[in-house]
Design a protein around this motif. Sequence first.
Motif, PDB file in Angstrom:
ATOM      1  N   TRP A 237      -1.251   2.551   0.543  1.00  0.00           N
ATOM      2  CA  TRP A 237      -1.639   3.323   1.727  1.00  0.00           C
ATOM      3  C   TRP A 237      -0.453   3.548   2.658  1.00  0.00           C
ATOM      4  O   TRP A 237      -0.432   4.510   3.416  1.00  0.00           O
ATOM      5  CB  TRP A 237      -2.761   2.589   2.464  1.00  0.00           C
ATOM      6  CG  TRP A 237      -4.072   2.658   1.756  1.00  0.00           C
ATOM      7  CD1 TRP A 237      -4.362   2.215   0.493  1.00  0.00           C
ATOM      8  CD2 TRP A 237      -5.277   3.205   2.281  1.00  0.00           C
ATOM      9  NE1 TRP A 237      -5.668   2.437   0.185  1.00  0.00           N
ATOM     10  CE2 TRP A 237      -6.272   3.041   1.272  1.00  0.00           C
ATOM     11  CE3 TRP A 237      -5.626   3.776   3.494  1.00  0.00           C
ATOM     12  CZ2 TRP A 237      -7.575   3.472   1.465  1.00  0.00           C
ATOM     13  CZ3 TRP A 237      -6.939   4.189   3.678  1.00  0.00           C
ATOM     14  CH2 TRP A 237      -7.896   4.058   2.672  1.00  0.00           C
ATOM     15  N   SER A 238       0.500   2.645   2.629  1.00  0.00           N
ATOM     16  CA  SER A 238       1.670   2.792   3.500  1.00  0.00           C
ATOM     17  C   SER A 238       2.557   3.936   3.007  1.00  0.00           C
ATOM     18  O   SER A 238       2.754   4.110   1.802  1.00  0.00           O
ATOM     19  CB  SER A 238       2.485   1.496   3.517  1.00  0.00           C
ATOM     20  OG  SER A 238       3.713   1.675   4.204  1.00  0.00           O
ATOM     21  N   VAL A 239       3.111   4.699   3.949  1.00  0.00           N
ATOM     22  CA  VAL A 239       4.038   5.778   3.581  1.00  0.00           C
ATOM     23  C   VAL A 239       5.484   5.294   3.602  1.00  0.00           C
ATOM     24  O   VAL A 239       6.404   6.062   3.325  1.00  0.00           O
ATOM     25  CB  VAL A 239       3.878   6.986   4.538  1.00  0.00           C
ATOM     26  CG1 VAL A 239       2.491   7.582   4.410  1.00  0.00           C
ATOM     27  CG2 VAL A 239       4.164   6.580   5.987  1.00  0.00           C
ATOM     28  N   ASP A 240       5.664   4.024   3.911  1.00  0.00           N
ATOM     29  CA  ASP A 240       7.011   3.461   3.994  1.00  0.00           C
ATOM     30  C   ASP A 240       7.536   3.201   2.583  1.00  0.00           C
ATOM     31  O   ASP A 240       6.948   2.405   1.827  1.00  0.00           O
ATOM     32  CB  ASP A 240       6.974   2.153   4.794  1.00  0.00           C
ATOM     33  CG  ASP A 240       8.356   1.650   5.159  1.00  0.00           C
ATOM     34  OD1 ASP A 240       9.327   1.978   4.451  1.00  0.00           O
ATOM     35  OD2 ASP A 240       8.472   0.913   6.159  1.00  0.00           O
ATOM     36  N   PRO A 241       8.638   3.833   2.185  1.00  0.00           N
ATOM     37  CA  PRO A 241       9.150   3.637   0.820  1.00  0.00           C
ATOM     38  C   PRO A 241       9.680   2.232   0.575  1.00  0.00           C
ATOM     39  O   PRO A 241       9.899   1.854  -0.580  1.00  0.00           O
ATOM     40  CB  PRO A 241      10.277   4.677   0.706  1.00  0.00           C
ATOM     41  CG  PRO A 241      10.708   4.926   2.122  1.00  0.00           C
ATOM     42  CD  PRO A 241       9.470   4.800   2.951  1.00  0.00           C
ATOM     43  N   ARG A 242       9.875   1.461   1.637  1.00  0.00           N
ATOM     44  CA  ARG A 242      10.383   0.093   1.463  1.00  0.00           C
ATOM     45  C   ARG A 242       9.301  -0.872   0.995  1.00  0.00           C
ATOM     46  O   ARG A 242       9.599  -1.993   0.574  1.00  0.00           O
ATOM     47  CB  ARG A 242      10.985  -0.408   2.779  1.00  0.00           C
ATOM     48  CG  ARG A 242      12.142   0.427   3.305  1.00  0.00           C
ATOM     49  CD  ARG A 242      12.594  -0.056   4.687  1.00  0.00           C
ATOM     50  NE  ARG A 242      11.483  -0.029   5.630  1.00  0.00           N
ATOM     51  CZ  ARG A 242      11.130  -1.062   6.399  1.00  0.00           C
ATOM     52  NH1 ARG A 242      11.807  -2.195   6.318  1.00  0.00           N
ATOM     53  NH2 ARG A 242      10.117  -0.962   7.234  1.00  0.00           N
ATOM     54  N   VAL A 243       8.056  -0.473   1.127  1.00  0.00           N
ATOM     55  CA  VAL A 243       6.923  -1.330   0.763  1.00  0.00           C
ATOM     56  C   VAL A 243       6.490  -1.006  -0.662  1.00  0.00           C
ATOM     57  O   VAL A 243       6.273   0.167  -0.999  1.00  0.00           O
ATOM     58  CB  VAL A 243       5.752  -1.113   1.733  1.00  0.00           C
ATOM     59  CG1 VAL A 243       4.575  -2.018   1.359  1.00  0.00           C
ATOM     60  CG2 VAL A 243       6.189  -1.377   3.170  1.00  0.00           C
ATOM     61  N   SER A 244       6.368  -2.042  -1.490  1.00  0.00           N
ATOM     62  CA  SER A 244       5.952  -1.805  -2.872  1.00  0.00           C
ATOM     63  C   SER A 244       5.154  -2.993  -3.404  1.00  0.00           C
ATOM     64  O   SER A 244       5.231  -4.108  -2.872  1.00  0.00           O
ATOM     65  CB  SER A 244       7.174  -1.552  -3.773  1.00  0.00           C
ATOM     66  OG  SER A 244       8.039  -2.677  -3.773  1.00  0.00           O
ATOM     67  N   LEU A 245       4.395  -2.731  -4.463  1.00  0.00           N
ATOM     68  CA  LEU A 245       3.573  -3.749  -5.114  1.00  0.00           C
ATOM     69  C   LEU A 245       4.423  -4.535  -6.111  1.00  0.00           C
ATOM     70  O   LEU A 245       5.168  -3.951  -6.898  1.00  0.00           O
ATOM     71  CB  LEU A 245       2.395  -3.085  -5.825  1.00  0.00           C
ATOM     72  CG  LEU A 245       1.442  -3.994  -6.601  1.00  0.00           C
ATOM     73  CD1 LEU A 245       0.722  -4.944  -5.671  1.00  0.00           C
ATOM     74  CD2 LEU A 245       0.447  -3.134  -7.390  1.00  0.00           C
ATOM     75  N   VAL A 246       4.295  -5.847  -6.084  1.00  0.00           N
ATOM     76  CA  VAL A 246       5.029  -6.703  -7.017  1.00  0.00           C
ATOM     77  C   VAL A 246       4.086  -7.242  -8.094  1.00  0.00           C
ATOM     78  O   VAL A 246       4.333  -7.093  -9.286  1.00  0.00           O
ATOM     79  CB  VAL A 246       5.716  -7.872  -6.270  1.00  0.00           C
ATOM     80  CG1 VAL A 246       6.416  -8.801  -7.261  1.00  0.00           C
ATOM     81  CG2 VAL A 246       6.703  -7.345  -5.244  1.00  0.00           C
ATOM     82  N   THR A 247       3.006  -7.882  -7.672  1.00  0.00           N
ATOM     83  CA  THR A 247       2.079  -8.504  -8.616  1.00  0.00           C
ATOM     84  C   THR A 247       0.645  -8.342  -8.133  1.00  0.00           C
ATOM     85  O   THR A 247       0.356  -8.566  -6.950  1.00  0.00           O
ATOM     86  CB  THR A 247       2.376 -10.014  -8.788  1.00  0.00           C
ATOM     87  OG1 THR A 247       3.723 -10.180  -9.210  1.00  0.00           O
ATOM     88  CG2 THR A 247       1.434 -10.644  -9.818  1.00  0.00           C
ATOM     89  N   LEU A 248      -0.244  -7.978  -9.008  1.00  0.00           N
ATOM     90  CA  LEU A 248      -1.680  -7.939  -8.714  1.00  0.00           C
ATOM     91  C   LEU A 248      -2.417  -8.382  -9.970  1.00  0.00           C
ATOM     92  O   LEU A 248      -2.500  -7.657 -10.960  1.00  0.00           O
ATOM     93  CB  LEU A 248      -2.119  -6.531  -8.307  1.00  0.00           C
ATOM     94  CG  LEU A 248      -3.614  -6.353  -8.020  1.00  0.00           C
ATOM     95  CD1 LEU A 248      -4.076  -7.306  -6.929  1.00  0.00           C
ATOM     96  CD2 LEU A 248      -3.931  -4.908  -7.653  1.00  0.00           C
ATOM     97  N   ASN A 249      -2.918  -9.619  -9.942  1.00  0.00           N
ATOM     98  CA  ASN A 249      -3.692 -10.147 -11.068  1.00  0.00           C
ATOM     99  C   ASN A 249      -4.708 -11.144 -10.538  1.00  0.00           C
ATOM    100  O   ASN A 249      -4.936 -11.231  -9.315  1.00  0.00           O
ATOM    101  CB  ASN A 249      -2.764 -10.777 -12.126  1.00  0.00           C
ATOM    102  CG  ASN A 249      -1.873 -11.867 -11.541  1.00  0.00           C
ATOM    103  OD1 ASN A 249      -2.283 -12.593 -10.637  1.00  0.00           O
ATOM    104  ND2 ASN A 249      -0.655 -11.978 -12.061  1.00  0.00           N
ATOM    105  N   GLN A 250      -5.303 -11.907 -11.419  1.00  0.00           N
ATOM    106  CA  GLN A 250      -6.358 -12.840 -11.005  1.00  0.00           C
ATOM    107  C   GLN A 250      -5.819 -13.997 -10.179  1.00  0.00           C
ATOM    108  O   GLN A 250      -6.579 -14.655  -9.471  1.00  0.00           O
ATOM    109  CB  GLN A 250      -7.095 -13.371 -12.238  1.00  0.00           C
ATOM    110  CG  GLN A 250      -7.914 -12.305 -12.948  1.00  0.00           C
ATOM    111  CD  GLN A 250      -8.687 -12.882 -14.122  1.00  0.00           C
ATOM    112  OE1 GLN A 250      -8.444 -14.019 -14.522  1.00  0.00           O
ATOM    113  NE2 GLN A 250      -9.604 -12.095 -14.671  1.00  0.00           N
ATOM    114  N   GLU A 251      -4.513 -14.267 -10.268  1.00  0.00           N
ATOM    115  CA  GLU A 251      -3.953 -15.396  -9.528  1.00  0.00           C
ATOM    116  C   GLU A 251      -3.380 -15.005  -8.164  1.00  0.00           C
ATOM    117  O   GLU A 251      -3.480 -15.763  -7.205  1.00  0.00           O
ATOM    118  CB  GLU A 251      -2.838 -16.072 -10.340  1.00  0.00           C
ATOM    119  CG  GLU A 251      -3.309 -16.897 -11.516  1.00  0.00           C
ATOM    120  CD  GLU A 251      -3.696 -16.018 -12.703  1.00  0.00           C
ATOM    121  OE1 GLU A 251      -3.043 -14.978 -12.893  1.00  0.00           O
ATOM    122  OE2 GLU A 251      -4.663 -16.358 -13.411  1.00  0.00           O
TER     123      GLU A 251
END
Length: 316
Positions: free
Chosen positions: A84-98
């Motif tokens: 949702w953020s428009v900031d290019p510095r923000v990114s997803l690293v990990t998304l899992n059950q843990e």
Amino acid sequence: MPVRRYSVAFPKCSLLVSLRILLLVHAGSPVYSQGDSQSDNKVMDNITVRQGETVFLRCEQGDVVTHTAWLNRSSILYAGEDKWSVDPRVSLVTLNQEEFTIKIESVDMTDEGQYVCAVQTSSRPRTTSVHVLVQVSPKIINFSRDIVVNEGSNVTLMCQAIGKPEPSISWKFLSNSGDLASDDELLEISSISRQKAGVYQCTAVNDIDADVQTVDITVNYAPTVSEGRDAGVTLGQRGVLECEADAVPEADFEWYKDNRRIFNGFDGMEIINTGSLSKLTFYNVSDGDYGNYTCVAINKLGSSNTSFLLYAGEDF
């Protein structure tokens, strides 16, 4: 770094409801599940990061997570895999059950504050909050320029700096063995003397780094002439009278025989001025050259003089 994901989707039909829950959690309002059990709230230790570095924000998930999101100041950064953020510095690293981890690169002061990871499970919502503290290297932002003053004047030098933690300020007089002059933003010198002229250094320092600036103070003062040394010269020989003056700005020199001013080339005499020294040279001394001479040193603050006697030297 590859992003590890698992399916935590926001169906179109439940998007608005889910956002409402997440925003209520972030605002600190009590949130209840369908069974009216109170939500779980966890506060992690502060994360301290230096300006320009990368910060990782991690929160634990679970086997029965239905919705999850990272927020900052009521703004959603990530809702599951959706950015949702428009900031290019923000990114997803990990998304899992843990875990659900995002990162912010090139951190700046505007990134400081509270971040909340809101998780909705089948039984109850829970939040994990963390406060990001951004440390900034010192930077001197307001500093005195080089100055020229007259001896006896009062001088104030300024050195203001920003940084986090707040930097401490110290002044050193580099032209005098680096003695500590002050530990304040303002360095005040009352009735400055010529001995206080020179380079002053301001240092702003905190736990991260240091910033240094220097300023030069020039002190003007009237000439002081060294005592003249008489000279004995044999007829027909070469003779020299030397006049030295200490002054800022440098002095101009005038030579006189009795009350008559001498100009360069007068009666075979030569005047050579080099910085603080003036030389009156006689290339072939005659009887008329013997007598009293006066050297006058002049600048805009005053004048000073000294006298010489040119006399007949003994033949050997």
